[in-house]
Scaffold this active site. Structure first.
Site, short mmCIF file in Angstrom:
data_model
loop_
_atom_site.label_atom_id
_atom_site.label_comp_id
_atom_site.label_asym_id
_atom_site.label_seq_id
_atom_site.Cartn_x
_atom_site.Cartn_y
_atom_site.Cartn_z
N GLU A 72 -18.64 2.24 -13.51
CA GLU A 72 -19.99 2.48 -14.02
C GLU A 72 -20.74 1.21 -14.43
O GLU A 72 -21.12 1.04 -15.60
CB GLU A 72 -19.95 3.47 -15.18
CG GLU A 72 -19.46 4.84 -14.77
CD GLU A 72 -19.68 5.92 -15.81
OE1 GLU A 72 -19.91 5.59 -16.99
OE2 GLU A 72 -19.60 7.12 -15.44
N GLU A 118 -15.77 10.72 -10.93
CA GLU A 118 -15.78 11.44 -12.21
C GLU A 118 -16.73 12.61 -12.14
O GLU A 118 -17.80 12.51 -11.54
CB GLU A 118 -16.21 10.53 -13.37
CG GLU A 118 -15.21 9.49 -13.80
CD GLU A 118 -15.67 8.73 -15.05
OE1 GLU A 118 -16.48 9.28 -15.83
OE2 GLU A 118 -15.22 7.59 -15.25
#
Length: 475
Positions: free
Chosen positions: A190, A294
């Site tokens: 991320e 995710e």
């Protein structure tokens, strides 16, 4: 050992014989990269490690964290995971396991102790693993899960931090290049680069450095801004061989902040689908391989949500099922977040009757009321305190100036909450968390850490049933 590493072929992952392999699994979040909502502490991992050492001393503190890592994932966990038909575990880790900020570029071999152990446990069960650098030097994003004490992602402004990321992946690639049960390297979780160009430059460096050492393993690249945005990647993909691209497909329907209960209406399903298609559009247009690194809802808990718990969770399971239907149609590899925690999102979770949960029962309830953790937060009990702060800023700052990066992933309200509650207020609870260990013997500390073992865990059957149904066919 697996006979051959997985590789990217067009839009697919394939084995050595060219057969498609769809990875279906979960992330081992909260393990080698500890997170507050997963194991119940406030703030950031480095803060609780420092605080615990102050309270019980370096020896007992090291004992707790080492035993925590040992008990969190053992052979029984791997066997259970395998029994569900799942075939891949994403392994997030913190760079601090492999080097110290005050002694950079000096490899700590101890970092491989538990990582090697879990990779091998999974391999014995025929489970692939993906290595995931979840916390990088300086912090690659603004959040707690990059062990960042601030809301400033310093990685992007300091060449030395980036050099250390490249150095670490060179060491990891050298260590794991012959391990065919490693499905690949998720080189940076991320990233949040406000300029949208430095992340591509770093990916170029990482790809080149890894390929000089390991030409075979797949490299997984997250999109910018919490794995949501590939729009500024341009033609960079032409420089990257054997590479898959990672989205994180969380849906607001799976969280307390959702404005409506998910019932699976056609309109709601369409919204799920649009969100997914938007995230993977750049890859689809270019015929590239996509991995959903995710995703997944959080769940209600009776001690906090009372009689509404079952109703809330049934709605969340409905979100889960409908997302999986979308992924199955797309033949998408995925890794749900997450495998184990203290009862909020995990497939298995620490029993309330364990020493850890009993020790922290009142503290966890207070943390919940104060809405200290950012993930899936319920601010019901603190809105009257913090909303006026947001209102005051709104009254004095024009809307155009309130849209600060990483807006819109961080809304204005999210930003206020992050700085005021999840950073500032959380800091005041760190020492209180550590004080719970004062006076504990080494045996008692071992028992507290053992609370996270498989034998002391309960299973979230509704979640696991859905995952097992969708994991039946791997190829």
């Amino acid at each position: 050992m697996s006979t051959s590493v997985l590789n990217v072929s067009g839009t697919k992952l394939v084995d050595g014989e060219g057969r498609e392999v769809i990875l279906r699994g979960a992330g081992l979040g909260g393990w080698m990269n500890m997170e507050n909502f997963i194991s119940g502490f406030p703030g950031r991992e480095f803060q609780i490690r420092e605080a615990l050492a102050r309270v019980v001393g370096e020896t007992k503190s090291a004992l707790f964290f080492d035993k925590f890592l040992e008990y969190f994932f053992q052979a029984e966990d791997a066997k259970f995971f395998k029994s569900l038909g799942l075939n891949c575990i994403r392994l997030p880790f913190n760079y601090r396991h492999f080097e110290d900020d005050m002694n950079p570029r000096n490899l700590k071999e101890s970092g491989f102790k538990h990582l090697d152990r879990v990779v091998e446990l999974c391999a014995k069960e025929g489970i692939y693993t993906v290595l995931d650098l979840h916390t990088a030097p300086g912090g690659q994003n603004h959040d707690w899960h990059s062990d960042n004490p601030t809301h400033y992602a310093a990685l992007w402004d300091h060449r030395d931090f980036q050099d250390r990321v490249v150095w670490l992946w060179e060491k990891l690639a050298e260590h794991y290049k012959h391990n065919a049960w490693i499905a690949g390297y998720n080189v940076l979780n991320e990233p949040c680069d406000s300029q949208h160009t430095r992340v591509v430059n770093l990916y170029n460096r990482l790809h080149g450095a890894i390929r000089k050492i390991d030409p075979n393993h797949t490299i997984f690249l997250d999109g910018n801004t919490f794995a949501s945005d590939f729009s500024q990647f341009g033609n960079a993909y032409k420089n990257w061989d054997n590479t898959a691209y990672s989205i994180h497909d969380y849906s607001l329907y799976g969280f307390p902040a959702s404005r409506e209960i998910y019932t699976g209406t056609e309109a709601q399903k369409a919204r799920l689908s649009r969100s997914f298609e938007k995230k993977r559009a750049w890859m689809v247009e270019r015929g590239l391989c996509v991995w959903n690194g995710e995703w997944g809802p959080v769940y209600a808990r009776k001690q906090y949500d009372g009689q509404q718990t079952d109703q809330i969770n049934e709605a969340r399971y409905c979100v889960l099922k409908d997302q999986l239907e979308i992924y199955e149609k797309a033949r998408l590899s995925w890794s749900i977040w997450l495998y184990k925690d203290i009862g909020f999102q995990g497939m298995v979770y620490t029993s309330p009757n364990t020493p850890y949960m009993k020790l922290f029962e009142k503290f966890l309830a207070k943390k919940q009321r104060m809405a200290i953790d950012a993930w899936g937060t319920d601010d019901t009990y603190v809105k009257h305190i913090f909303d006026p702060l947001g209102d005051w800023i709104t009254q004095n700052v024009d809307e155009a100036y309130r849209k600060l990066y990483p807006y819109p992933v961080w809304s204005f309200k999210t930003r206020v909450a992050q700085l005021s509650r999840h950073i500032l207020a959380a800091e005041f609870l760190v020492d209180e968390w550590a004080e719970h260990f004062r006076g504990k013997s080494e045996d008692e500390i071992d028992d507290i850490a053992r609370s996270f073992s498989y034998e002391n865990s309960l299973k979230r059957d509704g979640l696991n049933k859905v995952l097992m149904e969708h994991a039946a066919a791997r190829y």
